[in-house]
Motif scaffolding. Structure first.
Motif, PDB file in Angstrom:
ATOM      1  N   MET A   1      -0.197   8.195  -4.357  1.00  0.00           N
ATOM      2  CA  MET A   1      -1.153   7.581  -3.442  1.00  0.00           C
ATOM      3  C   MET A   1      -1.129   6.065  -3.647  1.00  0.00           C
ATOM      4  O   MET A   1      -1.232   5.589  -4.775  1.00  0.00           O
ATOM      5  CB  MET A   1      -2.548   8.141  -3.701  1.00  0.00           C
ATOM      6  N   THR A   2      -0.971   5.320  -2.561  1.00  0.00           N
ATOM      7  CA  THR A   2      -0.866   3.871  -2.634  1.00  0.00           C
ATOM      8  C   THR A   2      -1.858   3.242  -1.663  1.00  0.00           C
ATOM      9  O   THR A   2      -1.869   3.596  -0.482  1.00  0.00           O
ATOM     10  CB  THR A   2       0.554   3.404  -2.284  1.00  0.00           C
ATOM     11  N   GLN A   3      -2.693   2.328  -2.164  1.00  0.00           N
ATOM     12  CA  GLN A   3      -3.610   1.632  -1.270  1.00  0.00           C
ATOM     13  C   GLN A   3      -2.833   0.616  -0.442  1.00  0.00           C
ATOM     14  O   GLN A   3      -2.072  -0.197  -0.970  1.00  0.00           O
ATOM     15  CB  GLN A   3      -4.705   0.937  -2.061  1.00  0.00           C
TER      16      GLN A   3
ATOM     17  N   ASN B   1      -2.742   6.839  -8.029  1.00  0.00           N
ATOM     18  CA  ASN B   1      -2.307   5.449  -7.878  1.00  0.00           C
ATOM     19  C   ASN B   1      -0.784   5.429  -7.804  1.00  0.00           C
ATOM     20  O   ASN B   1      -0.124   6.465  -7.916  1.00  0.00           O
ATOM     21  CB  ASN B   1      -2.812   4.591  -9.052  1.00  0.00           C
TER      22      ASN B   1
ATOM     23  N   LYS C   1     -10.935   1.648   3.591  1.00  0.00           N
ATOM     24  CA  LYS C   1      -9.702   1.550   2.818  1.00  0.00           C
ATOM     25  C   LYS C   1      -8.662   2.500   3.404  1.00  0.00           C
ATOM     26  O   LYS C   1      -8.999   3.617   3.812  1.00  0.00           O
ATOM     27  CB  LYS C   1      -9.946   1.884   1.340  1.00  0.00           C
TER      28      LYS C   1
ATOM     29  N   LYS D   1     -12.243   8.584  -3.267  1.00  0.00           N
ATOM     30  CA  LYS D   1     -10.834   8.350  -3.563  1.00  0.00           C
ATOM     31  C   LYS D   1     -10.150   9.628  -4.024  1.00  0.00           C
ATOM     32  O   LYS D   1      -9.000   9.901  -3.663  1.00  0.00           O
ATOM     33  CB  LYS D   1     -10.708   7.256  -4.620  1.00  0.00           C
TER      34      LYS D   1
ATOM     35  N   TYR E   1      -4.782   4.318   2.760  1.00  0.00           N
ATOM     36  CA  TYR E   1      -3.845   4.725   1.718  1.00  0.00           C
ATOM     37  C   TYR E   1      -2.617   5.375   2.351  1.00  0.00           C
ATOM     38  O   TYR E   1      -2.698   5.963   3.435  1.00  0.00           O
ATOM     39  CB  TYR E   1      -4.497   5.717   0.753  1.00  0.00           C
TER      40      TYR E   1
ATOM     41  N   CYS F   1      -7.036  11.477  -2.113  1.00  0.00           N
ATOM     42  CA  CYS F   1      -5.805  11.784  -2.833  1.00  0.00           C
ATOM     43  C   CYS F   1      -5.446  13.263  -2.690  1.00  0.00           C
ATOM     44  O   CYS F   1      -4.275  13.612  -2.491  1.00  0.00           O
ATOM     45  CB  CYS F   1      -5.963  11.403  -4.299  1.00  0.00           C
TER      46      CYS F   1
END
Length: 547
Positions: A334-336, A126, A314, A270, A316, A274
């Motif tokens: 990691m950024t959505q 995140n 999604k 996810k 990222y 990542c």
């Protein structure tokens, strides 16, 4: 009323009621034991999971062995006390194979401990520690509409077909073969599916601890796009940007896709994204800092990943930041960026697919930009890699040989060299620098149409020749060169004690040898006049004498 008698004829071997044995009661424990698998079944398994049946089989085998109590030690040492305090013997082998092994299995994204492993090696799932500086710019880059998704080319019928394919997809392979091609479209981007990265250095610890990355889809560049020095198998860049040994597999990947069937786990997706994104961010950072002594971290995201699960897409972004420890590893974040429910309606589906395709194009632009920069640095380093002053002097024409260079590559640098020359040698800017490069009628010269002087012409002597145009011959008059001399010997200032000679020190000679002089001569009536380029070596000034 007479009592009804039992008409059943008694058998001779029947025992009296009081002598009959009681009904055998089947115990619950025996039923459970009988329902277990045979010992051969457990012996043939490569891995025994910790289940109630496996525990019953373990109890059965333990009961079959003779019980023996180990003798208690007379004195309990500190080692035994410490051993007991830390939990006693290691029983993890009971969850693994039938044979005891000290080596544990590799951690993968399917286990929750993998996320902890990534965090321990500065890979964050995140953006709580850092957000990319170009995140807002990323939103803008992903927003433009795609002509391929216009109502005339992707209408309601196409959207319903997409919905049907997503509903009918049962396995991950169904998703990759029926759903993902619609999302990707007909992009002309080098990509591969389901390829194991065997050549990349692990981004965490070692591949003994974690599995190698194997994205469902990734984009990269052709290996031929990289300069030979950048992709050198023995170089430092190879284990950072070359994922496999196959020449047809794209290199320097910086866009990834992970997909799952509807029954798949979204948290696994996810973690996989990542893990993939960390390799991509490291590859882009390596290309960005190729040839630099100290790597720089600008905090921008140049790598993107995506996940698809049960109709949800999604996106990222991944970026690298400076290590917290000077000797430690860089940190990857990691950024959505966006999330879309593609199966909800056509408008949302078009927006999501368009953002996905825009992200692929954006990643390709970043990738190509860094590859061009790295290739340029590699070629410049090859041009400057000489062994000793003699070879360097020969490269820049100090031995008398005339070297010709690409005008487009060197004109810009020569203007700067002329300005430095005028400043360091007290030459009037108004007379020396402005007349250094010029063309007729005040226009800038067209370098693509210039005539280059033949290599056989030596600038060590005066150029004395006649030129004729359409049968008409004109005499040349003396011209004074307005450009800085190739071997500068400026006049001594009044009262100055400095004296410049041709035999300067080695250090100054090296500096002057790199100042390739571009001289322009404006001739009014000769073919070699207007816009002719003269390249003079630093050791021999070029002069033009009259006939």
């Amino acid at each position: 009323m007479a009592r009804q008698q039992n008409r059943k004829r008694p058998r001779a071997d029947d025992l009296p009621q009081e002598h009959r044995p009681g009904k055998k009661i089947r115990s619950e424990g025996s039923s459970k034991r009988s329902s277990n698998f045979s010992p051969e079944f457990w012996d043939n398994l490569s891995k025994v999971w910790l289940t109630p049946r496996a525990l019953r089989e373990l109890d059965r085998r333990n009961d079959a062995q003779p019980t023996s109590k180990p003798p208690a030690p007379a004195v309990y040492t500190k080692y035994l006390a410490r051993f007991a305090r830390h939990g006693g013997p290691d029983l993890r082998h009971l969850r693994g194979a039938t044979t005891i092994s000290r080596k544990s299995g590799k951690s993968s994204a399917y286990g929750p401990e993998f996320e902890t492993h990534l965090a321990d090696h500065n890979i964050h799932i995140n953006n709580r520690k850092s957000k990319p500086k170009n995140l807002k710019d990323g939103y803008t880059q992903l927003a433009p509409e795609r002509p391929s998704l216009s109502p005339s080319r992707f209408g309601e019928s196409d959207f319903e077909d997409f919905q049907r394919r997503d509903e009918e997809a049962t396995f991950e392979n169904d998703v990759m073969t029926t759903v993902i091609p619609i999302i990707c479209g007909d992009a002309d981007i080098p990509s591969r599916q389901n390829v194991l990265f065997t050549e990349l250095t692990p981004v965490t610890s070692t591949y003994e601890d974690v599995v190698r990355p194997k994205p469902d889809l990734f984009d990269g560049a052709h290996i031929g796009d990289l300069d030979g020095k950048v992709r050198d198998p023995n170089g430092d860049m190879h284990p950072l940007i070359i994922p496999t040994k196959h020449a047809s597999v794209p290199v320097a990947p910086n866009f990834f896709l992970e997909a799952k069937a509807p029954k798949g786990a979204a948290d696994v997706l996810k973690r996989q994204a990542c893990y993939d994104g960390a390799y991509g961010a490291r590859a882009m950072h390596a290309l960005q800092n190729y040839g630099e002594e100290e790597p720089a971290y600008d905090g921008n995201a140049y790598t993107y990943s995506s996940t698809y699960h049960a109709g949800t897409l999604k996106l990222y972004a991944h970026h690298a930041t400076t290590p917290t420890d000077p000797e430690g590893r860089p940190e990857y974040h990691m950024t959505q960026v966006k999330a879309y429910a593609l199966t909800s309606d056509r408008e949302t589906c078009v927006q999501g697919i368009g953002a996905f395709r825009n992200a692929r194009d954006l990643a390709q632009r970043h990738r190509n930009m860094f590859i061009r920069q790295a290739n340029g640095k590699a070629r410049r380093s090859d041009a400057l890699s000489v062994d000793g002053p003699e070879a360097e002097a020969q490269q820049y024409g100090d031995t008398g040989s005339d070297e010709f260079v690409d005008c487009e590559d060197y004109v810009g640098s020569q203007v700067v060299a002329a300005e430095n020359y005028a400043t360091s040698h007290d030459i009037d800017e108004g007379s020396a620098v402005p007349q250094y490069l010029y063309a007729e009628d005040g226009e800038s010269p067209d370098l693509t149409s210039l005539d280059i002087v033949e290599p056989s012409m030596s600038f060590a002597t005066s150029v004395t020749s006649s030129f004729s145009t359409q049968g008409h011959t004109r005499s040349k008059r003396n011209r004074t060169s307005h450009s800085p001399p190739s071997n500068p010997q400026p006049h001594k200032k009044p009262g100055s004690a400095k004296s410049w000679t041709r035999h300067t020190s080695l250090e100054k000679a090296k500096r002057l040898q790199r100042q390739v002089k571009v001289q322009w001569r404006r001739r009014s009536a000769t073919p070699l006049g207007r816009g002719t380029l003269y390249l003079a070596t630093p050791a021999t000034p070029a002069t033009v004498e009259s006939e």
